[in-house]
Design a protein around this motif. Structure first.
Motif, PDB file in Angstrom:
ATOM      1  N   MET A  99      27.110  44.152  -5.564  1.00  0.00           N
ATOM      2  CA  MET A  99      26.999  43.888  -6.990  1.00  0.00           C
ATOM      3  C   MET A  99      27.392  45.069  -7.864  1.00  0.00           C
ATOM      4  O   MET A  99      27.102  45.098  -9.046  1.00  0.00           O
ATOM      5  N   ARG A 100      28.053  46.045  -7.280  1.00  0.00           N
ATOM      6  CA  ARG A 100      28.425  47.186  -8.092  1.00  0.00           C
ATOM      7  C   ARG A 100      29.802  47.063  -8.691  1.00  0.00           C
ATOM      8  O   ARG A 100      30.037  47.401  -9.829  1.00  0.00           O
ATOM      9  N   GLU A 101      30.715  46.604  -7.889  1.00  0.00           N
ATOM     10  CA  GLU A 101      32.095  46.571  -8.373  1.00  0.00           C
ATOM     11  C   GLU A 101      32.706  45.188  -8.249  1.00  0.00           C
ATOM     12  O   GLU A 101      32.582  44.526  -7.227  1.00  0.00           O
ATOM     13  N   VAL A 157      36.941  50.045 -13.100  1.00  0.00           N
ATOM     14  CA  VAL A 157      37.414  51.404 -13.326  1.00  0.00           C
ATOM     15  C   VAL A 157      38.653  51.643 -12.472  1.00  0.00           C
ATOM     16  O   VAL A 157      38.737  51.200 -11.340  1.00  0.00           O
ATOM     17  N   GLU A 158      39.602  52.313 -13.047  1.00  0.00           N
ATOM     18  CA  GLU A 158      40.804  52.643 -12.294  1.00  0.00           C
ATOM     19  C   GLU A 158      41.241  54.039 -12.666  1.00  0.00           C
ATOM     20  O   GLU A 158      40.998  54.500 -13.785  1.00  0.00           O
ATOM     21  N   LEU A 236      43.611  35.738  11.654  1.00  0.00           N
ATOM     22  CA  LEU A 236      43.620  35.455  13.097  1.00  0.00           C
ATOM     23  C   LEU A 236      43.020  34.090  13.417  1.00  0.00           C
ATOM     24  O   LEU A 236      43.264  33.547  14.489  1.00  0.00           O
ATOM     25  N   LEU A 239      45.079  31.295  14.852  1.00  0.00           N
ATOM     26  CA  LEU A 239      45.391  31.228  16.284  1.00  0.00           C
ATOM     27  C   LEU A 239      44.448  30.311  17.055  1.00  0.00           C
ATOM     28  O   LEU A 239      44.732  29.925  18.181  1.00  0.00           O
ATOM     29  N   ASN A 240      43.319  29.975  16.465  1.00  0.00           N
ATOM     30  CA  ASN A 240      42.390  29.077  17.148  1.00  0.00           C
ATOM     31  C   ASN A 240      42.785  27.612  17.035  1.00  0.00           C
ATOM     32  O   ASN A 240      42.278  26.776  17.768  1.00  0.00           O
ATOM     33  N   PHE A 244      48.692  25.398  16.166  1.00  0.00           N
ATOM     34  CA  PHE A 244      49.455  26.639  16.092  1.00  0.00           C
ATOM     35  C   PHE A 244      49.497  27.338  17.438  1.00  0.00           C
ATOM     36  O   PHE A 244      49.369  28.548  17.528  1.00  0.00           O
ATOM     37  N   LYS A 245      49.657  26.556  18.479  1.00  0.00           N
ATOM     38  CA  LYS A 245      49.786  27.188  19.785  1.00  0.00           C
ATOM     39  C   LYS A 245      51.211  27.699  19.989  1.00  0.00           C
ATOM     40  O   LYS A 245      51.489  28.464  20.904  1.00  0.00           O
ATOM     41  N   ASP A 246      52.093  27.281  19.114  1.00  0.00           N
ATOM     42  CA  ASP A 246      53.467  27.749  19.193  1.00  0.00           C
ATOM     43  C   ASP A 246      53.653  29.033  18.373  1.00  0.00           C
ATOM     44  O   ASP A 246      53.415  29.054  17.176  1.00  0.00           O
ATOM     45  N   ILE A 247      54.067  30.069  19.072  1.00  0.00           N
ATOM     46  CA  ILE A 247      54.226  31.394  18.460  1.00  0.00           C
ATOM     47  C   ILE A 247      55.126  31.368  17.219  1.00  0.00           C
ATOM     48  O   ILE A 247      54.834  32.020  16.221  1.00  0.00           O
ATOM     49  N   VAL A 250      53.351  30.153  14.187  1.00  0.00           N
ATOM     50  CA  VAL A 250      52.429  31.185  13.713  1.00  0.00           C
ATOM     51  C   VAL A 250      53.186  32.230  12.919  1.00  0.00           C
ATOM     52  O   VAL A 250      52.785  32.613  11.822  1.00  0.00           O
ATOM     53  N   LYS A 251      54.289  32.652  13.485  1.00  0.00           N
ATOM     54  CA  LYS A 251      55.040  33.730  12.842  1.00  0.00           C
ATOM     55  C   LYS A 251      55.549  33.289  11.467  1.00  0.00           C
ATOM     56  O   LYS A 251      55.400  34.000  10.476  1.00  0.00           O
ATOM     57  N   MET A 254      52.593  33.108   9.050  1.00  0.00           N
ATOM     58  CA  MET A 254      52.068  34.438   8.721  1.00  0.00           C
ATOM     59  C   MET A 254      53.000  35.174   7.769  1.00  0.00           C
ATOM     60  O   MET A 254      52.554  35.847   6.838  1.00  0.00           O
TER      61      MET A 254
END
Lengths: 339, 339
Positions: A99-101, A157-158, A236, A239-240, A244-247, A250-251, A254
């Motif tokens: 709760m500060r920022e 604040v920045e 990640l 991936l479960n 999306f078992k095909d790479i 996924v790529k 992502m």
DNA sequence: TTTAGCACTCAAAAGAGGCGAGTGCTAACA
DNA sequence: TGTTAGCACTCGCCTCTTTTGAGTGCTAAA
């Protein structure tokens, strides 16, 4: 669309969401005791398929929901799932810790969301541009370098490093700070105009040549980095999902998710209030055609300032995701306003 | 180990690195014109296998390098690959653009490294703890909130929000800042001791009760968040490697990489200077047994302050990665010291 | 010491059946 | 008219077998 059809459709969708396997007539008749035989169910299914709500991956397979099927489910069939008490407690507790920022609070929400739903989450953080300046101050850091600290009205604040001409002493920085504060305070980063700078520049008539470059840098620095940020969480988790078992899939996904500018667009608030669900090709990007995105906006001071999103396969647990998202955005808005 | 054996081994390794396919005797004899027949190569290969430098995935397949094979290659066979001129230019250019802030410079290095090598990169950023405080200043933000701006000797600036008791005016903040500066300046965040705080506390005898909590928070805030950060870059590059076409492997590895504390350990500097290569099980973690990690340290003011790492499959382009990494760490060190 | 020749091995690709989950259609039944 | 049993049919998937071909090790000759 009679009651039985609806029940069959609901059964198909629930089963498919749970198992990711096409659902057959036997399974439905047995498991979701409708009190009719598989043959009857088959007839209903044929009708549902004709209506475009379900489809067959191939002749001898069971049925899976079509995109419109999911749409109908979300709009008409889905039962609201209450958020579990422990979940509520967990959210409240985690948010209280931050709760500060503002920024930390928002990031935490994204993290929580991905943990609670087991999907990937996207967070659109508020742009600084709409906030007004409360305070601005310069501190000398070293030869030719100063840090500008900006405090906005929402408590954010920045700091930014800027180059400073040699020959300014601490006193100078102090007086420049004060002068700037007089003129700039209360203006938003967005609406703030260069004309203000010129006024300031005129007022600082002493050392005019010395300060020219400095003021120009301040001007620049205030313009830069106002855009909204996008945070990605639980990437990640993708991936479960069996879809999306095909790479390569996924790529592709992502890579899309890491394109901040696109995600900003995807998350930009809609006019409708509350939770928005976009299923499959309802998302404007080709790369999201097998995904559903559930978004909700959060508010500060009554105004929409950002978005939380849950991304999963079209076969996702809509009711759970929606209820958690709904609760979380409300908790976040509350938190922000208390802050 | 005669010259011809070395050439055969080198050919096998180079070919396997390039194609990811087991290498047969015919390929070597033809493609890497050794001037002998496949049968002769086969004899050499049998010897190399006996020496444990190469192995066969199965009887009728070609040979692939074993872990010791790679080790021998890296130690004795590998030819140094000069860094291309465009690459040098690119690195210099990109770093020059970030010459304002330490943190940005370091992060950029990681990004560059993953782009140039097409592998995943890890960056261990320096801990703030070793740097000495140059300047500390408080600014009131709103009721009960102040921001503490810390400037370190290396030019790094940080701000932290802390709670401030009501009743302090701007003047108070100013004088507290000054007092703190007198005592703290020149101490490192690590060596700085609470006793200093007590001195300060004593000196601030007016408003003692009011300031107690405030000072305690400053103390706390200075202790927090000193630890080294790990940045991960080009994580998606993993997906391009054929050894990671299996989703589960990807997931396991990614999960490991996201464990910040483990990665911190993995990247902690070794005593040896220059570039370190750890191949397969030479990495202490089970999850990295199919990977190689190439690390190098960078320096500020002569002291090692962080590490850059390139992570790829054991079948990685060692010579290219090493040369780029070597050049980049040197460029980074240079940049940091110029800063 | 090198090399041609040859039998041998074995993973991977291609093909062949059988299984079974699931369908649609038809006819009988309530 | 709606429901259900029965039945033929479809087709992905699994298993088993065969084929293929890249690559080896061994032997004997150059």
């Amino acid at each position: 669309m009679d009651e039985r059809k609806r029940r069959v459709l609901q059964a198909i969708i629930l089963d498919y969401i749970a198992t990711a396997d096409p659902v057959g007539s036997r399974t439905i008749a047995k498991k979701y005791n409708l009190g009719v035989s598989p043959a009857t169910v088959r007839n209903e299914m044929a009708d549902l398929e004709e209506m475009g709500l379900i489809e067959q991956p191939h002749t001898s397979a069971g049925r899976i929901p079509s995109q419109s099927g999911y749409r109908y489910y979300v709009d008409c069939l889905m039962e609201k799932e209450p958020v579990r008490n422990e979940t509520r407690e967990m959210i409240r507790g985690a948010l209280l810790n931050r709760m500060r920022e503002t920024e930390a609070l928002i990031q935490m929400s994204g993290k929580l969301l991905s943990q609670l739903t087991s999907y990937t989450t996207l967070v659109l953080a508020p742009s600084m541009g709409q906030n007004t300046l409360r305070h601005i101050q310069f501190l000398p850091v070293e030869r030719e370098k100063a840090v500008m600290v900006i405090v906005l009205d929402n408590g954010h604040v920045e700091h930014r490093l800027i180059e400073a001409p040699e020959g300014l002493n601490e006193e100078d920085f102090h007086s420049i700070s004060q002068l700037l504060n007089q003129h700039i305070r209360g203006l938003s980063l967005e609406n703030w105009r260069a004309s203000v700078m010129q006024t300031i520049y005129r007022d600082l008539d002493y050392h005019r040549d010395l300060l020219g470059k400095f003021i120009a840098q301040v001007e620049n620095s205030l313009l830069v980095g106002q855009d909204q940020k996008v945070y990605l969480g639980g990437a990640l988790n993708i991936l479960n999902q069996p879809e999306f078992k095909d790479i390569d899939k996924v790529k592709t996904l992502m890579e899309l998710l890491e394109e901040e500018s696109l995600m900003k667009e995807v998350l930009s608030p809609t006019d409708e209030d509350g939770v928005t669900v976009r299923i499959g090709t309802e998302n404007m990007y080709e790369g999201l055609k097998d995904c559903s995105l559930i978004t909700a906006t959060y508010r500060f001071d009554g105004k929409i300032i950002g978005t939380l999103g849950v991304l999963g396969p079209t076969r996702m647990e809509y009711s759970k995701a929606i209820s958690v998202l709904d609760f979380l955005t409300k908790a976040l808005s509350e938190g922000l306003n208390k802050l």
